[in-house]
Design a protein around this motif. Structure first.
Motif, PDB file in Angstrom:
ATOM      1  N   HIS A   1      46.863  23.532 -29.628  1.00 42.65           N
ATOM      2  CA  HIS A   1      47.684  22.522 -28.594  1.00 42.65           C
ATOM      3  C   HIS A   1      48.922  23.117 -28.093  1.00 42.65           C
ATOM      4  N   ALA A   2      49.713  24.006 -28.706  1.00 37.74           N
ATOM      5  CA  ALA A   2      50.670  24.364 -28.477  1.00 37.74           C
ATOM      6  C   ALA A   2      50.661  25.253 -27.510  1.00 37.74           C
ATOM      7  N   ILE A   3      49.747  26.238 -27.805  1.00 38.11           N
ATOM      8  CA  ILE A   3      49.210  27.222 -26.693  1.00 38.11           C
ATOM      9  C   ILE A   3      48.862  26.570 -25.479  1.00 38.11           C
ATOM     10  N   THR A   4      47.979  25.619 -25.241  1.00 34.86           N
ATOM     11  CA  THR A   4      47.353  25.118 -24.239  1.00 34.86           C
ATOM     12  C   THR A   4      48.475  24.467 -23.718  1.00 34.86           C
ATOM     13  N   SER A   5      49.537  23.832 -24.050  1.00 26.67           N
ATOM     14  CA  SER A   5      50.477  23.137 -23.464  1.00 26.67           C
ATOM     15  C   SER A   5      51.442  24.205 -22.885  1.00 26.67           C
ATOM     16  N   ALA A   6      51.698  25.353 -23.306  1.00 23.53           N
ATOM     17  CA  ALA A   6      52.130  26.274 -22.778  1.00 23.53           C
ATOM     18  C   ALA A   6      51.703  26.889 -21.188  1.00 23.53           C
ATOM     19  N   PHE A   7      50.355  26.658 -21.188  1.00 23.03           N
ATOM     20  CA  PHE A   7      49.787  27.140 -20.154  1.00 23.03           C
ATOM     21  C   PHE A   7      49.600  26.092 -19.205  1.00 23.03           C
ATOM     22  N   ASP A   8      50.517  24.992 -19.562  1.00 24.97           N
ATOM     23  CA  ASP A   8      50.335  23.532 -18.604  1.00 24.97           C
ATOM     24  C   ASP A   8      50.350  23.803 -17.010  1.00 24.97           C
ATOM     25  N   GLY A   9      49.436  23.388 -16.127  1.00 20.25           N
ATOM     26  CA  GLY A   9      49.569  23.845 -14.921  1.00 20.25           C
ATOM     27  C   GLY A   9      48.939  24.935 -14.308  1.00 20.25           C
ATOM     28  N   LEU A  10      48.734  26.031 -15.289  1.00 18.15           N
ATOM     29  CA  LEU A  10      48.268  27.140 -14.965  1.00 18.15           C
ATOM     30  C   LEU A  10      46.881  27.438 -15.103  1.00 18.15           C
ATOM     31  N   LEU A  11      46.403  26.487 -15.566  1.00 18.56           N
ATOM     32  CA  LEU A  11      44.706  26.877 -15.964  1.00 18.56           C
ATOM     33  C   LEU A  11      43.917  25.867 -15.034  1.00 18.56           C
ATOM     34  N   LYS A  12      42.744  26.324 -14.581  1.00 17.33           N
ATOM     35  CA  LYS A  12      41.708  25.511 -13.930  1.00 17.33           C
ATOM     36  C   LYS A  12      41.153  24.346 -15.052  1.00 17.33           C
ATOM     37  N   ASN A  13      40.774  23.292 -14.408  1.00 18.10           N
ATOM     38  CA  ASN A  13      40.165  22.382 -15.111  1.00 18.10           C
ATOM     39  C   ASN A  13      39.202  22.775 -15.937  1.00 18.10           C
ATOM     40  N   GLY A  14      38.869  22.479 -17.142  1.00 26.02           N
ATOM     41  CA  GLY A  14      37.927  22.890 -17.977  1.00 26.02           C
ATOM     42  C   GLY A  14      37.971  24.268 -18.561  1.00 26.02           C
ATOM     43  N   THR A  15      38.885  25.082 -18.254  1.00 22.23           N
ATOM     44  CA  THR A  15      39.009  26.544 -18.818  1.00 22.23           C
ATOM     45  C   THR A  15      39.991  26.545 -20.003  1.00 22.23           C
ATOM     46  N   HIS A  16      39.778  27.613 -20.910  1.00 20.54           N
ATOM     47  CA  HIS A  16      40.597  27.604 -22.004  1.00 20.54           C
ATOM     48  C   HIS A  16      41.234  28.932 -22.088  1.00 20.54           C
ATOM     49  N   PRO A  17      42.412  28.909 -22.386  1.00 23.37           N
ATOM     50  CA  PRO A  17      43.147  30.691 -22.161  1.00 23.37           C
ATOM     51  C   PRO A  17      42.597  31.383 -23.605  1.00 23.37           C
ATOM     52  N   SER A  18      42.689  32.551 -23.440  1.00 27.78           N
ATOM     53  CA  SER A  18      42.344  33.410 -24.648  1.00 27.78           C
ATOM     54  C   SER A  18      43.544  33.603 -25.264  1.00 27.78           C
ATOM     55  N   TYR A  19      43.734  33.975 -26.684  1.00 28.19           N
ATOM     56  CA  TYR A  19      44.807  34.242 -27.201  1.00 28.19           C
ATOM     57  C   TYR A  19      44.429  35.217 -28.602  1.00 28.19           C
ATOM     58  N   PHE A  20      45.512  36.065 -28.886  1.00 28.59           N
ATOM     59  CA  PHE A  20      45.138  36.956 -30.036  1.00 28.59           C
ATOM     60  C   PHE A  20      46.457  36.870 -30.759  1.00 28.59           C
ATOM     61  N   LEU A  21      46.820  35.920 -31.602  1.00 25.47           N
ATOM     62  CA  LEU A  21      48.277  35.762 -31.812  1.00 25.47           C
ATOM     63  C   LEU A  21      48.241  36.005 -33.558  1.00 25.47           C
TER      64      LEU A  21
END
Ligand code: ADP
Ligand code: MG
Length: 617
Positions: free
Chosen positions: A266-286
């Motif tokens: 959730h922390a990551i998704t919220s960092a992407f706030d406003g940048l993502l198209k609806n229904g998409t999920h960011p990739s991450y390797f952290l």
């Protein structure tokens, strides 16, 4: 009364423990790979046959075991990694329970070969269902090789519960990816059924990601680095425009251990706030590095969840680190208009001449021939009239240009229970002027007993699903040739899934001219599929395979039909002409199981006049 409590024999206790540790071949893969890492191996080979059902072998060049240790390693609670409870909070190894080898040996045929560097010869031990069959001296390279054959040979119920090879192999590969991503400093090779699927040399982290997910991944990665007293973060997030519909490429590692955490996600998704198209999920390797004392990995037997002392701080740090990186790399929303719009698609269309005006030639068109060719190739993609377009969605279901009325009267209801006879009289379905579309979502029609409300999206899914299944089984799908081949770039794992489903896809009308490790070329598509939908359909399909809910009667054909039906079905919100509505109603009730969607939801409800009357009391 006599005493009745007794201690369970070891082999029974081991089998019970195995139930927790070993759920499927991928669990064995995880345990063996982790043991090899704990043994400081620099090269690890994983060999798989039949998705691990027949063989899982891990060969490492690590420190090996002495003769006594080799024998002891199969005892329960035998571990070299901790000796006191306090050690649990100072863990620098993957394993610590001393349960894996004992559990695996309880439910499979296991052969362990191992040699320490200073010894001339090593040991080979064979165990079947916790019984030592033999222990001998053997000439073997430095390190350890563990072969696990015939998993669950003595628990047929568990063996039968395993999924198809496609599904089990996907779990194995997922596990392999997780371990390989956490250790770019170790080289990994995966052989599947005799051929090399992955060869990952020692490299930096970015290169490791690229080696696993394909060259195209490189340009998608944005580095994230943060070093604070409580937490060190390093790794990459995917650029927002490459966000996927699936959650596939999301990896957190804490102290080199793969973990799942909805909270940190959730922390990551919220960092992407406003940048993502609806229904998409960011990739991450952290990779998060924390003091081992501040985490407790002991709360889950398969250890993918851990407890942090101070989750809130981690959340805040992670969120700000990712936000900072996205900002630094100019991926702020204000710059959106400068972005190349072609990057907005999940697949790369650069090689595709999308904007060139097309000339559509119907090579099979013969003005002197009547329109009775059920099977043609090279027909034009789009028909202008909405009605014709609508009809084209059903090509393949009827062999002649019959009228819908006839379709319905020809229906043979297989089971009365699943097809409640809501039409007392067939004539009731004569829908002329009796359908009405409500909120572009439902189709309302009158029936003798009252009214019928059909969910257009679900109903169409049912129709397409049956049609696709039929095409796939009788292999008579109609294919339309693309004027320009469509090139799609996918990750190696996605390609693996497509390869597995290739036969079934071809039966629906897809034609692939080439499939290599990272791309595929489509030259033909099912007649009902517009070219522009192809990447979406394939992406949906991959996502469905990846998220397939465990179910003992998994069938690739069925999954494909469901997935394609979902992608192709008319959506809620789509307005339908009168004749389209009627067609939908007729087609629905020509289905074998008209009352449920392929995903078991109701496709329609009925409201009787009596029920309506009651409402007016
Ligand atoms: P754990 O990893 O929790 O200690 P396991 O049952 O997986 O328990 O392994 C038991 C012990 O066997 C390990 O502690 C280790 O000493 C030894 N061992 C297992 N696999 C290997 C290996 N590949 N190389 C060297 N030692 C190993
Ligand atoms: Mg272990």
């Amino acid at each position: 009364m006599a005493d009745i409590i007794q201690l369970l024999p070891d082999h029974v206790a081991n089998q019970i423990a195995a139930g927790e540790v070993v759920q499927r071949p991928a669990s064995v893969v995880k345990e063996l790979l982790e043991n090899a890492i704990d043994a400081d191996a620099s090269t690890i080979k994983l060999i798989i046959k039949d998705a691990g059902k027949t063989l899982i072998q891990v060969i490492d060049d690590g420190k090996g075991m002495s003769t006594t240790d080799a024998r002891l390693s199969f005892e329960r609670h035998a571990t070299s990694k901790i000796s006191t409870a306090d050690d649990l909070f100072q863990l620098h190894t993957k394993g610590f329970r001393g349960e894996a080898l004992a559990s695996i040996a309880a439910i499979a045929h296991v052969e362990l070969k191992t040699r320490q560097e200073q010894d001339d010869v090593g040991n080979v031990i064979t165990i079947e269902g916790s019984n030592i069959v033999s222990q001998e001296v053997v000439v073997t390279p430095k390190g350890t090789s563990v072969s696990v054959k015939n998993l669950f040979f003595n628990i047929p119920a568990r063996r039968n519960f395993l999924k198809s090879n496609t599904v089990e192999l996907r779990h194995v590969i997922d596990e392999f990816h997780r371990v390989a991503l956490a250790h770019p400093d170790i080289s990994f090779v995966l052989y599947n059924n005799g051929s090399e699927s992955f060869n990952l040399p020692v490299s930096n982290y970015r290169q490791r990601i690229v080696n696993i997910f394909g060259n195209k991944t490189n340009e998608k990665l944005v580095p994230v680095e943060e070093d604070t007293e409580v937490l060190k973060i390093s790794g990459f997030v995917g650029k927002p425009e490459f966000a996927k519909k699936t959650r596939g490429e999301q990896y957190f590692f804490v102290n080199n251990r793969f973990i799942k955490s909805a909270y940190l996600n959730h922390a990551i998704t919220s960092a992407f706030d406003g940048l993502l198209k609806n229904g998409t999920h960011p990739s991450y390797f952290l990779n998060l590095t924390v003091d081992p004392q501040t985490i407790d990995i002991n709360i889950h037997p398969t250890k993918t969840e851990i407890k942090f002392d101070d989750e809130h701080t981690l959340y805040a740090l992670l969120r700000s680190a990712v936000k900072h990186s996205l900002g630094q790399f100019n991926i702020a929303p204000v710059l959106d208009f400068e972005r190349d719009p072609s990057l907005d698609t999940p697949y790369d269309y650069k090689n595709n001449v999308a904007d060139t005006p097309k000339i559509e030639i119907d090579r099979s068109f013969n003005p002197f021939q009547e329109e009775t060719q059920p099977k043609t190739t090279g027909t034009s993609t789009y028909k202008k009239e909405p009605v014709a377009n609508w009809e084209s969605l059903y090509v393949g279901l009827e062999s002649k240009g019959t009228k819908t009325q006839q379709d319905f009267s020809e229906v043979h209801f297989e089971s009365e229970e699943s097809t409640p006879s809501i039409f007392d009289d067939e004539k009731q379905i004569e829908t002329a002027n009796t359908t009405y579309q409500l909120h572009n979502k439902y189709i309302v029609s009158t029936i003798k007993s009252g009214m019928l409300v059909i969910d257009q999206h679900r109903a169409h899914q049912r129709i397409l699903y049956e049609e696709l299944l039929k095409n796939m089984t009788i292999k008579e799908a109609v294919s339309q040739q693309l004027l320009f081949p469509l090139q799609l770039h996918l990750s190696t794992q996605e390609i693996t899934i497509i390869k597995e489903l290739k036969g079934d896809l071809e039966n629906t009308g897809f034609v692939f001219s080439s499939i290599d490790d990272e791309s595929l070329e489509v030259t033909g598509v099912p007649v009902s599929v517009p070219e522009s939908e192809v990447p979406i359909i394939l992406e949906q399909l991959i996502s469905d395979v990846e998220n397939e809910v465990p179910d003992s009667n998994f069938s690739a054909t069925d999954l494909l039909a469901k997935s394609m039906a979902k992608s192709l079905a008319i959506k809620t919100g789509q307005s339908l002409q009168k004749d389209e509505q009627e067609h939908l109603v007729n087609k629905l009730f020509a289905c074998k199981e008209p009352n449920i969607s392929p995903t078991n939801r109701s496709t329609f409800i009925t409201l009787s006049v009596d029920e309506l009357d009651k409402k007016f009391i």
